[in-house]
Design a protein around this motif. Structure first.
Motif, PDB file in Angstrom:
ATOM      1  N   THR A   1     -23.908  -7.799 -32.293  1.00 23.70           N
ATOM      2  CA  THR A   1     -24.917  -7.935 -31.239  1.00 23.70           C
ATOM      3  C   THR A   1     -26.213  -8.527 -31.778  1.00 23.70           C
ATOM      4  N   GLY A   2     -26.686  -8.038 -32.924  1.00 24.30           N
ATOM      5  CA  GLY A   2     -27.918  -8.554 -33.503  1.00 24.30           C
ATOM      6  C   GLY A   2     -27.806 -10.022 -33.883  1.00 24.30           C
ATOM      7  N   ARG A   3     -26.671 -10.399 -34.462  1.00 21.19           N
ATOM      8  CA  ARG A   3     -26.439 -11.796 -34.837  1.00 21.19           C
ATOM      9  C   ARG A   3     -26.424 -12.673 -33.587  1.00 21.19           C
ATOM     10  N   PHE A   4     -25.733 -12.220 -32.565  1.00 22.28           N
ATOM     11  CA  PHE A   4     -25.655 -12.948 -31.302  1.00 22.28           C
ATOM     12  C   PHE A   4     -27.047 -13.152 -30.711  1.00 22.28           C
ATOM     13  N   LEU A   5     -27.854 -12.098 -30.724  1.00 21.96           N
ATOM     14  CA  LEU A   5     -29.221 -12.188 -30.235  1.00 21.96           C
ATOM     15  C   LEU A   5     -30.026 -13.198 -31.052  1.00 21.96           C
ATOM     16  N   MET A   6     -29.936 -13.118 -32.366  1.00 20.98           N
ATOM     17  CA  MET A   6     -30.701 -14.031 -33.218  1.00 20.98           C
ATOM     18  C   MET A   6     -30.311 -15.487 -32.990  1.00 20.98           C
ATOM     19  N   LEU A   7     -29.031 -15.764 -32.803  1.00 20.15           N
ATOM     20  CA  LEU A   7     -28.607 -17.145 -32.540  1.00 20.15           C
ATOM     21  C   LEU A   7     -29.207 -17.656 -31.230  1.00 20.15           C
ATOM     22  N   GLN A   8     -29.304 -16.789 -30.238  1.00 22.58           N
ATOM     23  CA  GLN A   8     -29.931 -17.180 -28.970  1.00 22.58           C
ATOM     24  C   GLN A   8     -31.427 -17.446 -29.155  1.00 22.58           C
ATOM     25  N   LEU A   9     -32.095 -16.584 -29.912  1.00 22.33           N
ATOM     26  CA  LEU A   9     -33.528 -16.767 -30.159  1.00 22.33           C
ATOM     27  C   LEU A   9     -33.780 -18.045 -30.963  1.00 22.33           C
ATOM     28  N   GLU A  10     -32.925 -18.314 -31.953  1.00 21.99           N
ATOM     29  CA  GLU A  10     -33.065 -19.546 -32.741  1.00 21.99           C
ATOM     30  C   GLU A  10     -32.871 -20.776 -31.863  1.00 21.99           C
ATOM     31  N   GLU A  11     -31.901 -20.723 -30.971  1.00 19.34           N
ATOM     32  CA  GLU A  11     -31.670 -21.855 -30.077  1.00 19.34           C
ATOM     33  C   GLU A  11     -32.872 -22.074 -29.165  1.00 19.34           C
ATOM     34  N   GLN A  12     -33.478 -21.000 -28.715  1.00 19.31           N
ATOM     35  CA  GLN A  12     -34.676 -21.125 -27.892  1.00 19.31           C
ATOM     36  C   GLN A  12     -35.790 -21.816 -28.689  1.00 19.31           C
ATOM     37  N   CYS A  13     -35.955 -21.430 -29.942  1.00 15.55           N
ATOM     38  CA  CYS A  13     -36.955 -22.083 -30.803  1.00 15.55           C
ATOM     39  C   CYS A  13     -36.635 -23.556 -30.976  1.00 15.55           C
ATOM     40  N   ARG A  14     -35.372 -23.852 -31.247  1.00 18.11           N
ATOM     41  CA  ARG A  14     -34.933 -25.239 -31.450  1.00 18.11           C
ATOM     42  C   ARG A  14     -35.220 -26.075 -30.204  1.00 18.11           C
ATOM     43  N   GLN A  15     -34.926 -25.543 -29.034  1.00 22.79           N
ATOM     44  CA  GLN A  15     -35.162 -26.275 -27.788  1.00 22.79           C
ATOM     45  C   GLN A  15     -36.654 -26.536 -27.553  1.00 22.79           C
ATOM     46  N   ASN A  16     -37.487 -25.737 -28.181  1.00 21.71           N
ATOM     47  CA  ASN A  16     -38.941 -25.915 -28.059  1.00 21.71           C
ATOM     48  C   ASN A  16     -39.523 -26.740 -29.209  1.00 21.71           C
ATOM     49  N   GLY A  17     -38.657 -27.368 -29.996  1.00 20.68           N
ATOM     50  CA  GLY A  17     -39.119 -28.282 -31.039  1.00 20.68           C
ATOM     51  C   GLY A  17     -39.323 -27.678 -32.406  1.00 20.68           C
ATOM     52  N   ALA A  18     -38.811 -26.478 -32.638  1.00 27.11           N
ATOM     53  CA  ALA A  18     -38.993 -25.840 -33.946  1.00 27.11           C
ATOM     54  C   ALA A  18     -38.271 -26.607 -35.047  1.00 27.11           C
ATOM     55  N   GLN A  19     -38.938 -26.696 -36.183  1.00 27.15           N
ATOM     56  CA  GLN A  19     -38.331 -27.218 -37.405  1.00 27.15           C
ATOM     57  C   GLN A  19     -38.166 -26.103 -38.428  1.00 27.15           C
ATOM     58  N   SER A  20     -38.930 -25.039 -38.243  1.00 25.61           N
ATOM     59  CA  SER A  20     -38.765 -23.841 -39.064  1.00 25.61           C
ATOM     60  C   SER A  20     -39.104 -22.627 -38.221  1.00 25.61           C
ATOM     61  N   ILE A  21     -38.488 -21.514 -38.592  1.00 24.09           N
ATOM     62  CA  ILE A  21     -38.702 -20.262 -37.876  1.00 24.09           C
ATOM     63  C   ILE A  21     -39.203 -19.230 -38.875  1.00 24.09           C
ATOM     64  N   LEU A  22     -40.261 -18.555 -38.503  1.00 19.68           N
ATOM     65  CA  LEU A  22     -40.865 -17.520 -39.326  1.00 19.68           C
ATOM     66  C   LEU A  22     -40.665 -16.180 -38.634  1.00 19.68           C
ATOM     67  N   LEU A  23     -40.403 -15.140 -39.416  1.00 18.21           N
ATOM     68  CA  LEU A  23     -40.341 -13.790 -38.867  1.00 18.21           C
ATOM     69  C   LEU A  23     -40.812 -12.802 -39.916  1.00 18.21           C
ATOM     70  N   ALA A  24     -41.305 -11.669 -39.453  1.00 17.69           N
ATOM     71  CA  ALA A  24     -41.690 -10.553 -40.326  1.00 17.69           C
ATOM     72  C   ALA A  24     -40.584  -9.515 -40.200  1.00 17.69           C
ATOM     73  N   ALA A  25     -39.728  -9.454 -41.201  1.00 18.97           N
ATOM     74  CA  ALA A  25     -38.565  -8.571 -41.167  1.00 18.97           C
ATOM     75  C   ALA A  25     -38.900  -7.209 -41.752  1.00 18.97           C
ATOM     76  N   GLN A  26     -38.373  -6.173 -41.137  1.00 22.09           N
ATOM     77  CA  GLN A  26     -38.423  -4.881 -41.799  1.00 22.09           C
ATOM     78  C   GLN A  26     -37.567  -5.006 -43.056  1.00 22.09           C
ATOM     79  N   VAL A  27     -38.056  -4.494 -44.173  1.00 22.04           N
ATOM     80  CA  VAL A  27     -37.351  -4.648 -45.445  1.00 22.04           C
ATOM     81  C   VAL A  27     -35.920  -4.118 -45.346  1.00 22.04           C
ATOM     82  N   GLN A  28     -35.714  -3.039 -44.603  1.00 17.42           N
ATOM     83  CA  GLN A  28     -34.367  -2.489 -44.457  1.00 17.42           C
ATOM     84  C   GLN A  28     -33.420  -3.463 -43.750  1.00 17.42           C
TER      85      GLN A  28
END
Length: 150
Positions: free
Chosen positions: A84-111
């Motif tokens: 589920t998490g992977r599926f969600l992330m792929l959707q979020l990445e595609e949304q970024c890509r459609q908006n012209g992203a060349q890189s994606i930044l995130l603040a991940a919990q270390v865990q």
């Protein structure tokens, strides 16, 4: 499962419910820090099983040209296995890509760093605390979405 996208200005109640359950109730973040001004300007994505919201995240432009940020990625505990998490992330990445992203930044919990590394994200900061929780900045370079009509 299906996704619903919400444009800026449409911070959906369902995303807020998932974030409240995960970040405030489960992980102990304060409600005041969880909900911020970015919510009103970000694109939101909610994953549903039937009518039940089970996961969410938001995307918004970063400070650099071509940079987008993914944040507030939350998956209800009973849905954290099975992709589920992977599926969600792929959707979020595609949304970024459609908006012209060349890189994606995130603040991940270390865990969750290993989860993001499997998706191609690379650590680019030292560990820092956000409230009581250790985080690390991670980045992924992505290809631009192909233009339609060619």
């Amino acid at each position: 499962m299906e996704f619903r996208y919400f444009a800026p200005g449409e911070a959906p109640e369902d995303a807020l419910k998932v974030r409240l359950a995960v970040f405030v109730d489960e992980q102990g973040f304060s409600k005041e820090s969880e909900f911020d001004d970015i919510d009103s300007t970000a694109h939101h994505t909610v994953l549903y099983e039937g009518t039940r919201p089970v996961a969410c995240g938001r995307t918004f432009p970063g400070k650099e040209p071509g940079e987008w940020i993914i944040g507030r990625v939350a998956v209800l505990p009973t849905y954290r296995r099975g992709g589920t998490g992977r599926f969600l992330m792929l959707q979020l990445e595609e949304q970024c890509r459609q908006n012209g992203a060349q890189s994606i930044l995130l603040a991940a919990q270390v865990q969750a760093q290993g989860f993001y590394e499997k998706l191609g994200y690379v650590a680019e900061s030292e560990t820092f605390l956000e409230e009581h929780c250790p985080h690390i900045n991670m980045r992924k370079k992505i290809a631009l979405a192909p233009r339609s009509g060619k």
